[in-house]
Design a protein around this motif. Structure first.
Motif, PDB file in Angstrom:
ATOM      1  N   GLU A 176       8.618   4.169  -5.971  1.00  0.00           N
ATOM      2  CA  GLU A 176       9.468   3.674  -4.884  1.00  0.00           C
ATOM      3  C   GLU A 176       8.850   3.984  -3.518  1.00  0.00           C
ATOM      4  O   GLU A 176       8.913   3.168  -2.602  1.00  0.00           O
ATOM      5  CB  GLU A 176      10.869   4.267  -5.006  1.00  0.00           C
ATOM      6  N   SER A 177       8.231   5.148  -3.397  1.00  0.00           N
ATOM      7  CA  SER A 177       7.556   5.510  -2.152  1.00  0.00           C
ATOM      8  C   SER A 177       6.374   4.563  -1.893  1.00  0.00           C
ATOM      9  O   SER A 177       6.162   4.120  -0.765  1.00  0.00           O
ATOM     10  CB  SER A 177       7.074   6.961  -2.240  1.00  0.00           C
ATOM     11  N   ALA A 178       5.626   4.238  -2.931  1.00  0.00           N
ATOM     12  CA  ALA A 178       4.499   3.307  -2.790  1.00  0.00           C
ATOM     13  C   ALA A 178       5.000   1.918  -2.385  1.00  0.00           C
ATOM     14  O   ALA A 178       4.389   1.256  -1.539  1.00  0.00           O
ATOM     15  CB  ALA A 178       3.701   3.229  -4.095  1.00  0.00           C
ATOM     16  N   LEU A 179       6.117   1.486  -2.962  1.00  0.00           N
ATOM     17  CA  LEU A 179       6.690   0.189  -2.591  1.00  0.00           C
ATOM     18  C   LEU A 179       7.122   0.179  -1.124  1.00  0.00           C
ATOM     19  O   LEU A 179       6.928  -0.814  -0.416  1.00  0.00           O
ATOM     20  CB  LEU A 179       7.862  -0.168  -3.513  1.00  0.00           C
ATOM     21  N   ARG A 180       7.685   1.300  -0.653  1.00  0.00           N
ATOM     22  CA  ARG A 180       8.048   1.405   0.766  1.00  0.00           C
ATOM     23  C   ARG A 180       6.801   1.326   1.649  1.00  0.00           C
ATOM     24  O   ARG A 180       6.814   0.689   2.700  1.00  0.00           O
ATOM     25  CB  ARG A 180       8.794   2.715   1.044  1.00  0.00           C
ATOM     26  N   ARG A 181       5.720   1.998   1.214  1.00  0.00           N
ATOM     27  CA  ARG A 181       4.470   1.951   1.996  1.00  0.00           C
ATOM     28  C   ARG A 181       3.909   0.535   2.055  1.00  0.00           C
ATOM     29  O   ARG A 181       3.348   0.136   3.075  1.00  0.00           O
ATOM     30  CB  ARG A 181       3.436   2.926   1.428  1.00  0.00           C
ATOM     31  N   ILE A 182       4.078  -0.236   0.986  1.00  0.00           N
ATOM     32  CA  ILE A 182       3.643  -1.643   1.014  1.00  0.00           C
ATOM     33  C   ILE A 182       4.448  -2.388   2.070  1.00  0.00           C
ATOM     34  O   ILE A 182       3.888  -3.111   2.896  1.00  0.00           O
ATOM     35  CB  ILE A 182       3.783  -2.306  -0.379  1.00  0.00           C
ATOM     36  N   ASP A 183       5.759  -2.205   2.057  1.00  0.00           N
ATOM     37  CA  ASP A 183       6.625  -2.875   3.041  1.00  0.00           C
ATOM     38  C   ASP A 183       6.280  -2.485   4.468  1.00  0.00           C
ATOM     39  O   ASP A 183       6.381  -3.296   5.384  1.00  0.00           O
ATOM     40  CB  ASP A 183       8.099  -2.553   2.767  1.00  0.00           C
ATOM     41  N   GLU A 184       5.879  -1.235   4.660  1.00  0.00           N
ATOM     42  CA  GLU A 184       5.580  -0.738   5.999  1.00  0.00           C
ATOM     43  C   GLU A 184       4.130  -0.974   6.419  1.00  0.00           C
ATOM     44  O   GLU A 184       3.749  -0.640   7.539  1.00  0.00           O
ATOM     45  CB  GLU A 184       5.904   0.762   6.076  1.00  0.00           C
ATOM     46  N   GLU A 229       1.471   0.490   5.137  1.00  0.00           N
ATOM     47  CA  GLU A 229       0.686   1.721   5.060  1.00  0.00           C
ATOM     48  C   GLU A 229       0.027   1.912   3.701  1.00  0.00           C
ATOM     49  O   GLU A 229      -0.773   2.829   3.520  1.00  0.00           O
ATOM     50  CB  GLU A 229       1.587   2.928   5.342  1.00  0.00           C
ATOM     51  N   TYR A 230       0.349   1.062   2.744  1.00  0.00           N
ATOM     52  CA  TYR A 230      -0.159   1.218   1.384  1.00  0.00           C
ATOM     53  C   TYR A 230      -1.668   0.988   1.352  1.00  0.00           C
ATOM     54  O   TYR A 230      -2.188   0.090   1.991  1.00  0.00           O
ATOM     55  CB  TYR A 230       0.531   0.224   0.440  1.00  0.00           C
ATOM     56  N   GLY A 231      -2.344   1.830   0.583  1.00  0.00           N
ATOM     57  CA  GLY A 231      -3.782   1.671   0.400  1.00  0.00           C
ATOM     58  C   GLY A 231      -4.616   2.491   1.361  1.00  0.00           C
ATOM     59  O   GLY A 231      -5.836   2.469   1.297  1.00  0.00           O
ATOM     60  N   TYR A 232      -3.941   3.221   2.244  1.00  0.00           N
ATOM     61  CA  TYR A 232      -4.654   4.045   3.218  1.00  0.00           C
ATOM     62  C   TYR A 232      -4.279   5.508   3.012  1.00  0.00           C
ATOM     63  O   TYR A 232      -3.125   5.837   2.772  1.00  0.00           O
ATOM     64  CB  TYR A 232      -4.323   3.595   4.643  1.00  0.00           C
ATOM     65  N   CYS A 233      -5.273   6.388   3.124  1.00  0.00           N
ATOM     66  CA  CYS A 233      -5.100   7.815   2.895  1.00  0.00           C
ATOM     67  C   CYS A 233      -4.125   8.403   3.912  1.00  0.00           C
ATOM     68  O   CYS A 233      -4.255   8.167   5.115  1.00  0.00           O
ATOM     69  CB  CYS A 233      -6.458   8.516   2.996  1.00  0.00           C
TER      70      CYS A 233
END
Length: 152
Positions: free
Chosen positions: A100-108, A110-114
Motif C-alpha cells: 500500500e505504501s508503494a502504491l501511494r508512492r506511485i500516486d505521488e 516518488e516510486y522507483g527512487y531511493c
C-alpha cells in the motif's frame, strides 16, 4: 472496504489497458514513465490481491473447525502447521502495508527512487522486489549500520 476494492479494480483495469499483455519495463525507456508506473501498479495490486485471497482461505480453514486428530502426535503436528501458517499470514499482513505504501508512492510520483539518496532504484531491483525503497547500495549501508548497532 468495498470502495477501496472497487477503486483498486478500476486502477488495475486502467493499468492493464495501458500495457501490452507481455509488457516488461525496459532500460531503453525513460525511467518511471507512465507505462512503468502502470506496470508496477498492476503488479502490486495483483500481489496484494493474491495475499488477501490466501488470507481468506486461511480464515475459512480456521472457521471450518478446530483440530480434531485423535493421536497426540498428529494433533501436535497440526498445531505446529497452523502456527507456521499464522506466522506466514502475519508476515504477509506486514507486506500488504508495504505494498500500500508503494502504491501511494506511485500516486505521488516518488516510486522507483531511493528514499535515502533520491537516485533511481533500478528496474531489475523493482521487478525483483516491487516494494523496495532504497537502491542496493543504500540498503547494504543501512543493513551494515543496523548490524553494527545490534552488535554493540
Amino acid at each position: 472496504m468495498a470502495t477501496a476494492a472497487s477503486k483498486e479494480t478500476e486502477i488495475l483495469r486502467k493499468a492493464k489497458s495501458m500495457l501490452a499483455p507481455d509488457y516488461v519495463p525496459s532500460e531503453d525507456e525513460e525511467y518511471m514513465n507512465a507505462q512503468h508506473r502502470a506496470y508496477f501498479q498492476m503488479l502490486l495490486i495483483e500481489w496484494k490481491q493474491s495475499i488477501r485471497d490466501a488470507a481468506d482461505q486461511t480464515l475459512q480453514s480456521l472457521a471450518d473447525g478446530p483440530i480434531r486428530e485423535a493421536d497426540l502426535n498428529d494433533r501436535a503436528s497440526s498445531e505446529t502447521d497452523w502456527g507456521i501458517e499464522l506466522r506466514t499470514r502475519d508476515r504477509q499482513r506486514k507486506l500488504v502495508s508495504k505494498i500500500e505504501s508503494a502504491l501511494r508512492r506511485i500516486d505521488e510520483g516518488e516510486y522507483g527512487y531511493c528514499e535515502v539518496t533520491g537516485d533511481p532504484i533500478g528496474l531489475k531491483r523493482l521487478i525483483a522486489r516491487p516494494v523496495a525503497t532504497m537502491t542496493v547500495e543504500a540498503q547494504e549501508a543501512h543493513e551494515r549500520r543496523e548490524k553494527v548497532s545490534r552488535d554493540k
